[in-house]
Enzyme design. Structure first.
Site, PDB file in Angstrom:
ATOM      1  N   ASP A   1       0.832  -1.202   0.000  1.00 48.81           N
ATOM      2  CA  ASP A   1       0.000   0.000   0.000  1.00 48.81           C
ATOM      3  C   ASP A   1       0.867   1.252   0.000  1.00 48.81           C
ATOM      4  O   ASP A   1       1.694   1.440   0.902  1.00 48.81           O
ATOM      5  CB  ASP A   1      -0.888  -0.022   1.247  1.00 48.81           C
ATOM      6  CG  ASP A   1      -2.117   0.850   1.121  1.00 48.81           C
ATOM      7  OD1 ASP A   1      -2.062   1.854   0.408  1.00 48.81           O
ATOM      8  OD2 ASP A   1      -3.143   0.526   1.755  1.00 48.81           O
ATOM      9  N   ASP A   2       0.691   2.106  -1.010  1.00 51.70           N
ATOM     10  CA  ASP A   2       1.399   3.387  -1.103  1.00 51.70           C
ATOM     11  C   ASP A   2       2.915   3.224  -1.178  1.00 51.70           C
ATOM     12  O   ASP A   2       3.665   4.119  -0.758  1.00 51.70           O
ATOM     13  CB  ASP A   2       1.049   4.290   0.093  1.00 51.70           C
ATOM     14  CG  ASP A   2      -0.379   4.800   0.051  1.00 51.70           C
ATOM     15  OD1 ASP A   2      -1.107   4.461  -0.890  1.00 51.70           O
ATOM     16  OD2 ASP A   2      -0.773   5.529   0.977  1.00 51.70           O
TER      17      ASP A   2
ATOM     18  N   CYS B   1      -6.122   3.519  -3.901  1.00 45.79           N
ATOM     19  CA  CYS B   1      -6.111   2.143  -3.400  1.00 45.79           C
ATOM     20  C   CYS B   1      -7.358   1.340  -3.731  1.00 45.79           C
ATOM     21  O   CYS B   1      -7.268   0.270  -4.336  1.00 45.79           O
ATOM     22  CB  CYS B   1      -5.867   2.134  -1.902  1.00 45.79           C
ATOM     23  SG  CYS B   1      -7.002   3.155  -0.946  1.00 45.79           S
TER      24      CYS B   1
ATOM     25  N   ARG C   1      -7.469  -2.088  -6.100  1.00 50.21           N
ATOM     26  CA  ARG C   1      -7.871  -3.372  -5.521  1.00 50.21           C
ATOM     27  C   ARG C   1      -9.046  -3.968  -6.292  1.00 50.21           C
ATOM     28  O   ARG C   1      -9.099  -5.180  -6.536  1.00 50.21           O
ATOM     29  CB  ARG C   1      -8.194  -3.178  -4.035  1.00 50.21           C
ATOM     30  CG  ARG C   1      -6.963  -2.881  -3.224  1.00 50.21           C
ATOM     31  CD  ARG C   1      -7.253  -2.230  -1.862  1.00 50.21           C
ATOM     32  NE  ARG C   1      -6.038  -1.555  -1.422  1.00 50.21           N
ATOM     33  CZ  ARG C   1      -5.047  -2.143  -0.766  1.00 50.21           C
ATOM     34  NH1 ARG C   1      -5.141  -3.412  -0.410  1.00 50.21           N
ATOM     35  NH2 ARG C   1      -3.962  -1.481  -0.446  1.00 50.21           N
TER      36      ARG C   1
ATOM     37  N   LYS D   1      -5.753  -5.832   4.331  1.00 49.36           N
ATOM     38  CA  LYS D   1      -6.646  -4.718   3.991  1.00 49.36           C
ATOM     39  C   LYS D   1      -7.634  -5.125   2.911  1.00 49.36           C
ATOM     40  O   LYS D   1      -7.246  -5.695   1.892  1.00 49.36           O
ATOM     41  CB  LYS D   1      -5.807  -3.518   3.529  1.00 49.36           C
ATOM     42  CG  LYS D   1      -6.631  -2.320   3.054  1.00 49.36           C
ATOM     43  CD  LYS D   1      -5.746  -1.137   2.744  1.00 49.36           C
ATOM     44  CE  LYS D   1      -6.517  -0.002   2.079  1.00 49.36           C
ATOM     45  NZ  LYS D   1      -5.697   1.200   1.843  1.00 49.36           N
TER      46      LYS D   1
ATOM     47  N   HIS E   1       1.208   2.144   3.941  1.00 51.92           N
ATOM     48  CA  HIS E   1       0.270   3.239   4.155  1.00 51.92           C
ATOM     49  C   HIS E   1       0.526   3.834   5.536  1.00 51.92           C
ATOM     50  O   HIS E   1       0.881   3.130   6.471  1.00 51.92           O
ATOM     51  CB  HIS E   1      -1.158   2.691   4.063  1.00 51.92           C
ATOM     52  CG  HIS E   1      -2.221   3.732   3.921  1.00 51.92           C
ATOM     53  ND1 HIS E   1      -2.545   4.623   4.925  1.00 51.92           N
ATOM     54  CD2 HIS E   1      -3.059   4.020   2.889  1.00 51.92           C
ATOM     55  CE1 HIS E   1      -3.524   5.406   4.520  1.00 51.92           C
ATOM     56  NE2 HIS E   1      -3.859   5.067   3.287  1.00 51.92           N
TER      57      HIS E   1
ATOM     58  N   ASP F   1      -0.276  -0.772  -4.725  1.00 51.04           N
ATOM     59  CA  ASP F   1      -1.584  -0.404  -5.268  1.00 51.04           C
ATOM     60  C   ASP F   1      -1.576   0.940  -5.985  1.00 51.04           C
ATOM     61  O   ASP F   1      -2.498   1.243  -6.739  1.00 51.04           O
ATOM     62  CB  ASP F   1      -2.654  -0.422  -4.173  1.00 51.04           C
ATOM     63  CG  ASP F   1      -2.364   0.570  -3.040  1.00 51.04           C
ATOM     64  OD1 ASP F   1      -1.282   1.186  -3.024  1.00 51.04           O
ATOM     65  OD2 ASP F   1      -3.243   0.716  -2.163  1.00 51.04           O
TER      66      ASP F   1
ATOM     67  N   LYS G   1       0.635   9.430  -5.812  1.00 48.77           N
ATOM     68  CA  LYS G   1      -0.698   8.856  -5.628  1.00 48.77           C
ATOM     69  C   LYS G   1      -1.758   9.953  -5.810  1.00 48.77           C
ATOM     70  O   LYS G   1      -1.536  11.106  -5.459  1.00 48.77           O
ATOM     71  CB  LYS G   1      -0.773   8.268  -4.216  1.00 48.77           C
ATOM     72  CG  LYS G   1      -2.130   7.876  -3.704  1.00 48.77           C
ATOM     73  CD  LYS G   1      -2.046   7.485  -2.238  1.00 48.77           C
ATOM     74  CE  LYS G   1      -3.383   7.212  -1.610  1.00 48.77           C
ATOM     75  NZ  LYS G   1      -3.271   6.877  -0.167  1.00 48.77           N
TER      76      LYS G   1
END
Length: 766
Positions: free
Chosen positions: A44-45, A82, A86, A140, A235, A341, A402
């Protein structure tokens, strides 16, 4: 639920007796012998340059090992956010088409932005379960409407409702890594330990992933498994165990300009980018490190240390899973996909943050306060995110971040390994691919055809295309020649090596956006804008964007931000209610489903019974260390604490509380924007009053609410992190004003009318 809804037609015969009948057994779906297992690891990130094998100085030996046994894709793209990525990874379709325009927190009222995945787009878990796989998800989720993540559901968009047989993780956008809000299958559970006992979410998630695979291997070893492992890392909040934080101490004192240049050089040496790919100038808002004041440099370096420690720690935990699969003999025949993501996050702002709730409420933080807390960074008492300069480093060598459709927002590291599948080891692939292609490729590799109809629902075709040919042949043409991008009005279109991209200023006309043009296969860092040189190419690409936008349900364009979307009324949402009652013993209530008390007149009433003056504890608490509120009994006094981004306003009842059954109330009357008068009542009698000079405007953060206990990240420092009410709690009731207007009356409660008081028992704790 997985598999077909109805039993197949019975193919035996039924006579009057057993002797006159013929038995028949339906064969359950099964995968062909030798079908590989599949593991998706979704980070994530994490930016393009954050793995060692993509140029980072961060230690990632596990991911580097998978890359050495497989392939690194250097031209792999996602959506810029995100939940959309996903949704695309899980379904193989474009995110607007399946209903996930942006976050699952919001429903825009348009088909492209429902905040849930349409059942016309089966997930990879649903398709693989129907084909005989065991399916399990860990980590997540964030693709279910968050107002539907309460114990009353509905559950059709939870992992077990979308094809997974097992689930352990969190449903929100983020959670605290030391005090996470967890779900096991279809019910909320408490963290199994505390940070003082060595708990960290990443280790817990890895334990569960190993446990799910262990169970599956023990009972159905003949079946392949699909594991979707979506870590919280990296994240925000950036948090890691102390030994990992110590490991990176001092490594980033040289600053982001030096680290970015070092990563760029390593990327060229690794063959990740062409030798002539320039390093673009700083993104807007990023200043040269030499111009950063010394005290800020010390703070910013510490924030990056926490990020690097979190990435390193996550890689180590992934290593435990890889080692386990190797030990049980299932690693070589497992297709491993590792990716991020989207690009690195700009949500830390130019100055970084120790408090994400401040960012979400657009409240600037005080630099000296952050410096005073510098040693808390990375631990359970801080929820940090690094400043833009380090996010730019994460995205080396690309522009922006992002949420944006430039390469920094959408180009991410991608690793695919399958030793038993004749996938070459240690090679690089440069073909353009997209997150919608992942599931299309995996289905192709395991021999599963997407269904035309599933459970009576006609299915939209996959938008992704298999890049199977490119796994073995570096010269194979890319499986797709075009792809659109859109987020918050930022737009982009890739077509046969060209890319047109527009950065959109929120609230301005889309017709005023300036489109840029790049030959992206020759200029991956978007350094040479060719719009003036090739106006006809740009015009054709802009036309192509609108064609793709219509084809994949991108329209209407929507640039509204989180704050505005959070206030959009949705039928059946908590924002339609003015009265909430929670009985004692309810599990954690999702932050998206709690009573919307922010910046609004409201009352909280609890019915309690105590037999001893020493009995007390938390009645109701919402939020975490970064912000929120708590109503509790301490030292036989009723106490309301409001945590405004670390400053705590404490209102304490004037007299001690009576024993036996009693009704306790905190009432807030809004007197101005983000300001109000709070009053305490005991059985309707006034017990204290004070002005609360600062209230959060619209968001208490992603943390949820607990009734009768505090189990997660502590809102208050005046009691232990895990703290339960020791008396008898019957219920907690919230009554809200109908709107956020000053002077709006609170919904009537009936019974004895409380009387105002001028008494004060108030303090401010920083």
């Amino acid at each position: 639920m997985t598999g077909p809804l109805a039993d197949p037609p019975y193919e035996g015969t039924i006579g009057r007796t057993y002797g006159e009948s013929t038995e028949h057994w339906s064969t359950p779906p099964s995968a062909a012998a030798g079908t590989p297992n599949v593991v998706y690891v979704l980070l994530d990130d994490v930016g393009f340059a954050d793995f060692g094998c993509f140029g980072a100085e961060i230690d990632t030996p596990t991911i580097d090992r998978l890359a050495a046994s497989g392939l690194r894709y250097t031209n792999f793209h996602t959506s810029p956010l995100c939940s959309p990525t996903r949704a695309s990874v899980l379904t193989g379709r474009n995110h607007h088409s399946v209903g996930m325009r942006m976050l699952s927190n919001f429903d825009s009222g348009f088909p492209s932005g429902r905040g849930r995945i349409t059942h016309a787009a089966a997930t990879v878990a649903e398709m693989l379960a129907d084909a005989g796989f065991n399916t399990m998800a860990v980590g997540k989720w964030h693709v279910a409407p968050l107002e539907q993540t309460t114990p009353s559901g509905p559950y059709d968009q939870w992992p077990l409702g979308r094809g997974f047989e097992r689930y352990y993780g969190f449903l929100e956008a983020e959670t605290d890594n030391f005090y996470p809000e967890l779900v096991y299958d279809n019910h909320q559970v408490d963290p199994p330990a505390t940070p003082e006992e060595g708990y960290h979410l990443t280790e817990d998630l890895t334990d569960r992933a190993i446990g799910f695979v262990r169970d599956q291997t023990s009972f159905t070893p003949e079946k392949p498994f699909f594991l979707y492992l979506a870590y919280a890392a990296a994240h925000a909040p950036h948090q890691a165990p102390p030994e990992y934080l110590a490991k990176y101490r001092g490594r980033y004192d040289a600053g982001w300009d030096v680290i970015r240049a070092d990563r760029h050089r390593r990327q060229i040496g690794l063959g990740i980018i062409p030798p002539d790919a320039p390093l673009p100038p700083h993104n807007p808002g990023v200043v040269p490190w030499d111009d950063v004041p010394p005290e800020q440099r010390r703070l910013f370096a510490r924030m990056q240390e926490a990020y690097a420690a979190m990435v390193d720690h996550t890689d180590a935990q992934l290593g435990r899973l890889v080692d386990f699969l190797e030990r049980i003999g299932r690693l070589d025949d497992t297709i491993f996909v590792v990716m991020s993501d989207n690009g690195a996050s700009p949500e830390g702002t130019p100055l970084g943050t120790l408090n994400p709730t401040a960012f979400q409420n657009r409240v600037p933080e005080n630099l000296q306060d952050s410096l005073d807390r510098i040693d808390e960074i990375g631990g359970p008492r801080a929820q940090s995110n690094y400043p833009l300069g380090w996010a730019q480093v994460s995205n080396t060598p690309f522009r922006r971040y992002k949420q944006h459709t430039h390469e920094g927002g959408v180009r991410v590291p991608f690793v695919l390994s399958w030793p038993a599948g004749d996938v070459p080891g240690g090679q690089v692939r440069t073909q353009f691919q997209h997150s919608i292609d992942v599931t299309a490729t995996v289905l192709d590799l395991v021999g599963v055809q997407p269904p035309a109809v599933r459970r009576g629902v006609p299915q939209m075709p996959l938008h992704g295309r298999s890049f199977r040919d490119g796994l073995r042949d570096p010269a194979a043409p890319p499986s797709r020649d075009r792809q659109y991008f859109e987020m918050f009005g930022h737009r982009g279109i890739y077509h046969q090596g060209w890319k047109a991209v527009a950065f959109h200023e929120r609230g301005t006309s889309w017709d005023e956006d300036r489109w840029e043009l790049y030959r992206i296969d020759e200029d991956p860092t978007e350094s040479r804008d060719l719009a003036a040189e090739y106006p006809e190419v740009l015009r054709r690409l802009i036309e192509e964007f609108w064609i793709e936008a219509a084809r994949y349900d991108v329209l209407p364009l929507d640039d509204r931000g989180f704050a505005i979307r959070a206030r959009v009324p949705r039928p059946g949402s908590v924002r339609d209610r003015l009265d909430f009652t929670y009985l004692a013993g309810v599990p954690t209530i999702s932050g998206a489903a709690v009573p919307p008390t922010m910046n609004r007149s409201h009352a909280i009433t609890a019915r309690v019974h105590r037999t001893d003056a020493t009995q007390g504890g938390v009645i109701v608490v919402l939020g975490n260390v970064s912000g929120g509120y708590v109503l509790h009994i301490k030292d036989n006094h009723l106490v309301y604490e409001y945590n405004h981004l670390g400053t705590r306003y404490v209102l304490r009842s004037e007299g001690e509380l009576p024993l036996g059954p009693v009704e306790l109330t905190f009432e807030l009357t809004k007197t101005a924007d983000c300001q109000g008068t709070g009053r305490l009542y005991v059985d309707g009698e006034a017990a204290g009053e004070a002005l609360f000079p600062r209230l959060l405007p619209f968001f208490h953060g992603f943390a949820g609410m607990d009734v009768g206990r505090s189990i997660h990240s502590p809102v208050s420092q005046s009691y232990p992190a895990r703290h339960e009410f020791s008396g008898e709690l019957e219920y907690v009731r919230f009554r809200l004003a109908a709107s956020e207007e000053v002077g709006e009356p609170i919904a009537p409660a009936g019974g004895v009318a409380p009387r105002p008081s001028a008494g004060v028992g108030f303090e401010v704790v920083d």
